[in-house]
Design a protein around this motif. Structure first.
Motif, PDB file in Angstrom:
ATOM      1  N   ILE A 326       0.861  -1.169   0.000  1.00 44.41           N
ATOM      2  CA  ILE A 326       0.000   0.000   0.000  1.00 44.41           C
ATOM      3  C   ILE A 326       0.903   1.228   0.000  1.00 44.41           C
ATOM      4  N   ASP A 327       0.290   2.410  -0.151  1.00 45.26           N
ATOM      5  CA  ASP A 327       1.008   3.668  -0.075  1.00 45.26           C
ATOM      6  C   ASP A 327       1.820   3.894  -1.354  1.00 45.26           C
ATOM      7  N   LYS A 328       2.981   4.550  -1.245  1.00 46.58           N
ATOM      8  CA  LYS A 328       3.694   5.001  -2.434  1.00 46.58           C
ATOM      9  C   LYS A 328       5.193   4.701  -2.313  1.00 46.58           C
ATOM     10  N   ARG A 329       6.048   5.573  -2.850  1.00 45.75           N
ATOM     11  CA  ARG A 329       7.504   5.517  -2.813  1.00 45.75           C
ATOM     12  C   ARG A 329       8.102   4.662  -3.927  1.00 45.75           C
ATOM     13  N   TYR A 408      15.181   7.396   6.687  1.00 46.14           N
ATOM     14  CA  TYR A 408      15.451   6.811   8.002  1.00 46.14           C
ATOM     15  C   TYR A 408      14.157   6.369   8.669  1.00 46.14           C
ATOM     16  N   ASP A 409      13.099   7.172   8.544  1.00 47.71           N
ATOM     17  CA  ASP A 409      11.852   6.882   9.238  1.00 47.71           C
ATOM     18  C   ASP A 409      11.070   5.733   8.614  1.00 47.71           C
ATOM     19  N   PHE A 410      11.307   5.485   7.330  1.00 46.47           N
ATOM     20  CA  PHE A 410      10.585   4.413   6.625  1.00 46.47           C
ATOM     21  C   PHE A 410      11.588   3.589   5.819  1.00 46.47           C
ATOM     22  N   PRO A 411      12.395   2.790   6.516  1.00 45.82           N
ATOM     23  CA  PRO A 411      13.529   2.111   5.877  1.00 45.82           C
ATOM     24  C   PRO A 411      13.155   0.892   5.049  1.00 45.82           C
ATOM     25  N   MET A 412      11.848   0.585   4.942  1.00 44.51           N
ATOM     26  CA  MET A 412      11.444  -0.633   4.234  1.00 44.51           C
ATOM     27  C   MET A 412      11.667  -0.527   2.731  1.00 44.51           C
ATOM     28  N   THR A 413      11.647   0.691   2.189  1.00 42.65           N
ATOM     29  CA  THR A 413      11.817   0.884   0.751  1.00 42.65           C
ATOM     30  C   THR A 413      13.215   1.406   0.462  1.00 42.65           C
ATOM     31  N   PRO A 414      13.976   0.750  -0.407  1.00 47.51           N
ATOM     32  CA  PRO A 414      15.341   1.188  -0.706  1.00 47.51           C
ATOM     33  C   PRO A 414      15.350   2.395  -1.639  1.00 47.51           C
ATOM     34  N   THR A 415      16.523   2.956  -1.842  1.00 47.57           N
ATOM     35  CA  THR A 415      16.707   3.997  -2.845  1.00 47.57           C
ATOM     36  C   THR A 415      16.405   3.419  -4.220  1.00 47.57           C
ATOM     37  N   VAL A 416      15.642   4.166  -5.010  1.00 45.79           N
ATOM     38  CA  VAL A 416      15.177   3.675  -6.310  1.00 45.79           C
ATOM     39  C   VAL A 416      15.521   4.686  -7.398  1.00 45.79           C
ATOM     40  N   PHE A 417      16.047   4.182  -8.509  1.00 47.98           N
ATOM     41  CA  PHE A 417      16.170   4.978  -9.726  1.00 47.98           C
ATOM     42  C   PHE A 417      15.452   4.209 -10.828  1.00 47.98           C
ATOM     43  N   GLY A 418      14.821   4.911 -11.736  1.00 50.82           N
ATOM     44  CA  GLY A 418      14.076   4.209 -12.759  1.00 50.82           C
ATOM     45  C   GLY A 418      13.922   4.997 -14.036  1.00 50.82           C
ATOM     46  N   MET A 419      13.587   4.261 -15.086  1.00 48.64           N
ATOM     47  CA  MET A 419      13.320   4.855 -16.397  1.00 48.64           C
ATOM     48  C   MET A 419      12.137   4.116 -17.006  1.00 48.64           C
ATOM     49  N   ARG A 420      11.238   4.863 -17.613  1.00 52.47           N
ATOM     50  CA  ARG A 420      10.065   4.266 -18.256  1.00 52.47           C
ATOM     51  C   ARG A 420       9.889   4.858 -19.639  1.00 52.47           C
ATOM     52  N   THR A 421       9.709   3.992 -20.624  1.00 52.01           N
ATOM     53  CA  THR A 421       9.319   4.409 -21.956  1.00 52.01           C
ATOM     54  C   THR A 421       7.879   3.950 -22.176  1.00 52.01           C
ATOM     55  N   ASP A 422       7.353   4.129 -23.367  1.00 48.67           N
ATOM     56  CA  ASP A 422       6.003   3.644 -23.644  1.00 48.67           C
ATOM     57  C   ASP A 422       5.933   2.116 -23.581  1.00 48.67           C
ATOM     58  N   LYS A 423       7.058   1.454 -23.778  1.00 51.57           N
ATOM     59  CA  LYS A 423       7.046  -0.016 -23.829  1.00 51.57           C
ATOM     60  C   LYS A 423       7.687  -0.678 -22.619  1.00 51.57           C
ATOM     61  N   TYR A 424       8.789  -0.136 -22.106  1.00 49.72           N
ATOM     62  CA  TYR A 424       9.527  -0.814 -21.041  1.00 49.72           C
ATOM     63  C   TYR A 424       9.703   0.063 -19.803  1.00 49.72           C
ATOM     64  N   LYS A 425       9.873  -0.619 -18.683  1.00 48.60           N
ATOM     65  CA  LYS A 425      10.237   0.047 -17.442  1.00 48.60           C
ATOM     66  C   LYS A 425      11.425  -0.684 -16.812  1.00 48.60           C
ATOM     67  N   TYR A 426      12.431   0.104 -16.436  1.00 44.56           N
ATOM     68  CA  TYR A 426      13.619  -0.438 -15.776  1.00 44.56           C
ATOM     69  C   TYR A 426      13.724   0.195 -14.393  1.00 44.56           C
ATOM     70  N   ILE A 427      13.888  -0.651 -13.369  1.00 46.93           N
ATOM     71  CA  ILE A 427      13.975  -0.177 -11.988  1.00 46.93           C
ATOM     72  C   ILE A 427      15.307  -0.628 -11.408  1.00 46.93           C
ATOM     73  N   LYS A 428      16.057   0.339 -10.913  1.00 48.01           N
ATOM     74  CA  LYS A 428      17.407   0.074 -10.405  1.00 48.01           C
ATOM     75  C   LYS A 428      17.472   0.458  -8.930  1.00 48.01           C
ATOM     76  N   TYR A 429      17.919  -0.470  -8.096  1.00 49.31           N
ATOM     77  CA  TYR A 429      17.983  -0.213  -6.655  1.00 49.31           C
ATOM     78  C   TYR A 429      19.408   0.089  -6.218  1.00 49.31           C
ATOM     79  N   HIS A 430      19.505   0.897  -5.175  1.00 46.23           N
ATOM     80  CA  HIS A 430      20.815   1.344  -4.686  1.00 46.23           C
ATOM     81  C   HIS A 430      20.901   1.085  -3.189  1.00 46.23           C
ATOM     82  N   GLY A 431      22.021   0.509  -2.767  1.00 47.23           N
ATOM     83  CA  GLY A 431      22.266   0.315  -1.340  1.00 47.23           C
ATOM     84  C   GLY A 431      21.579  -0.893  -0.754  1.00 47.23           C
ATOM     85  N   ILE A 432      21.174  -1.834  -1.585  1.00 48.64           N
ATOM     86  CA  ILE A 432      20.519  -3.049  -1.097  1.00 48.64           C
ATOM     87  C   ILE A 432      20.981  -4.225  -1.955  1.00 48.64           C
ATOM     88  N   TRP A 433      21.185  -5.377  -1.338  1.00 46.66           N
ATOM     89  CA  TRP A 433      21.610  -6.578  -2.060  1.00 46.66           C
ATOM     90  C   TRP A 433      20.359  -7.292  -2.549  1.00 46.66           C
TER      91      TRP A 433
END
Length: 499
Positions: A326-329, A408-433
């Motif tokens: 639920i929620d966002k981020r 810090y207050d909501f550590p469940m979601t990692p740092t996220v970088f992403g790119m979306r085109t009309d066809k594809y979405k790529y999601i890249k995470y930072h600081g998490i294995w």
């Protein structure tokens, strides 16, 4: 693949694009008319309203939003509107500055305003506009003090409250009682300001609702309207619970979050039924819809409804069970997409649904263009009015970029970088294995099948990853802007309402 590589090349010439933007619109009949008569603009912003929770979309069959429906039928609904960061403060800062989060540095709900930002209403005010702000600020500052660019100001601290609020009105605080409902109060004050305005000057009004932020509280008149109603839960609701996410190659953090503050099994650390919470959300949204109707009725009464540009938007999306969240981020569609309704019969015909992608960084450039004000160089966005007027060769965004920084207050979601085109979405995470994600949006709009490990998608993943780094480098985003924030004891965590 050629299209993706072409996109990457385009990204490496962002500087040239900015130079083009600095030249402004070509001189033609439309731009000349704008310069002669700056357009009145009303911008209505809501909190946590996801893009498809409106009556006309049919997503929730029992949800009634006649005034949003009217904006869509008489104006435009842009189903591919995105934020650059799906979180209150960063998104609001991007709207006001026209900049990415890493540029304005208000990267989370705690990060302060650096003190060197210019908000687009400041340009309007200097150009002779009457400007006003009503509602939730919560942008690098949890206070309620008047902000630059607004000749009239009404706000409240932080998230505010749904009932019996205290408003800072141009520096004077007034407390309202007797079950005063915040959505109604802001709307009434906004219309009163319109009524008292100087009719010789153009106006820009920013109506920023608290609704529909959690915990949801509808107006008394709407409480119980949808009691017992349910929705069809999303196709990805159960996967993290059954373990199917492993076969689908989803990241482990998504499964782990199911039992967290932002997971469907322990929503906001409450043992509530998701359908009951969605009912509260939808009932709270009804007040916002009525607010739109009140504003539109005033414009019609004054004969301003044909010429005024009305923009309705959400500050971020909201998941209701997708991927067990639920929620966002996160960068899934439900989190990053927002409702965007635009109406101005004098500019374009109604009932259109352009598919082009737009972002919250386009709001400032759009309003400034309609005011006849040259777009500042530091704004990478562009006006979306040419999309609505059929000038489809102009201002077509080939991709959107996304960033979210670990909190810090909501550590469940990692740092996220992403790119979306009309066809594809790529999601890249930072600081998490963990594993990254790649989705074919044309064939898999629910983002079920992660293609990140597919042999025939490796070049695609590399090119999109490279494009993200190019975007960050060319917009001065290669360093995460760390901010000093207040650290809370874990025992205080569940009492915080800054989600």
């Amino acid at each position: 693949m050629k299209e993706i590589m072409k996109t990457t090349t385009i990204l490496r010439t962002v500087v040239l694009c900015l130079i083009f933007i600095s030249k402004g619109y070509p001189v033609n009949e439309r731009s000349e008319s704008i310069k002669k008569k700056p357009r009145n603009v009303i911008f209505i912003l809501t909190d946590d309203h996801r893009y498809d929770y409106m009556g006309f979309t049919g997503k929730v069959p029992w949800l009634e939003t006649p005034n949003m429906d009217r904006l869509a039928s008489e104006g435009a609904y842009l189903p591919n509107a995105f934020v650059t960061t799906s979180l209150c403060s960063p998104s609001r800062a991007s709207i006001l500055t026209g900049m990415y989060s890493h540029s304005h540095t208000i990267v989370d709900n705690q990060a302060p305003d650096p003190g060197n930002l210019t908000y687009f209403p400041e340009y309007l005010e200097k150009a002779g506009y009457q400007t006003s702000f009503f509602g939730k600020w919560h942008m690098g500052d949890h206070g309620d003090s008047p902000q630059p660019g607004f000749t009239h100001w009404e706000s409240f601290p932080g998230q505010g409250v749904y009932y019996n609020p205290t408003l800072n009105i141009n520096g004077n605080r007034i407390t309202y009682k007797d079950s005063t409902y915040i959505t109604d109060l802001l709307t009434n004050h906004a219309v009163e300001w319109l009524e008292k305005r100087d009719r010789k000057k153009p106006f820009f009004m920013y109506l920023s609702h608290k609704a529909v932020h959690a915990g949801f509280q509808p107006a008394i008149r709407h409480k119980g309207k949808y009691k017992g109603k349910q929705i069809d839960l999303p196709s990805t609701f159960e996967q993290t619970k059954t373990g199917a996410y492993r076969d689908l190659k989803w990241p482990q953090w998504v499964a782990d979050q199911r039992i967290s503050w932002h997971g469907v099994d322990y929503m906001y650390h409450e043992n509530r039924n998701i359908h009951e919470m969605i009912v509260d959300y939808c009932e709270t949204l009804l007040g916002v819809d009525e607010s739109i109707g009140t504003v539109m009725n005033y414009l019609e009464k004054e004969g301003l409804d044909e010429s005024t540009l009305v923009i309705y938007m959400g500050d971020n999306g909201f998941s209701w069970g997708e991927h067990g969240l639920i929620d966002k981020r996160h960068f899934y569609e439900e989190s990053v997409k927002v409702p965007l309704l635009v109406r101005c019969p004098e500019l374009f015909q109604g009932g259109i649904r352009p598919k082009q992608m737009v972002q919250n960084i386009d709001i400032g450039p759009t309003v400034l263009a309609e005011a006849g004000i040259e777009q500042p160089l530091h704004m990478p966005g562009t006006s979306f009015i040419p999309i609505l007027t059929g000038q489809t060769d102009e201002n077509i965004r080939k991709e959107v970029f996304y960033e979210y920084y670990w909190e810090y207050d909501f550590p469940m979601t990692p740092t996220v970088f992403g790119m979306r085109t009309d066809k594809y979405k790529y999601i890249k995470y930072h600081g998490i294995w963990d594993r990254n994600e790649l989705y074919d949006l044309e064939n898999d709009p629910d983002e079920i099948y992660n293609l990140i490990a597919d042999p025939d998608k490796q070049e695609l993943a590399k090119s999109m990853s490279a494009a993200i780094y190019d975007w960050l480098k060319e917009t001065n985003g290669m360093q995460i802007p760390l901010k000093r924030t207040v650290k809370y004891r874990f025992g205080d965590f569940k009492h915080k309402n800054e989600h």
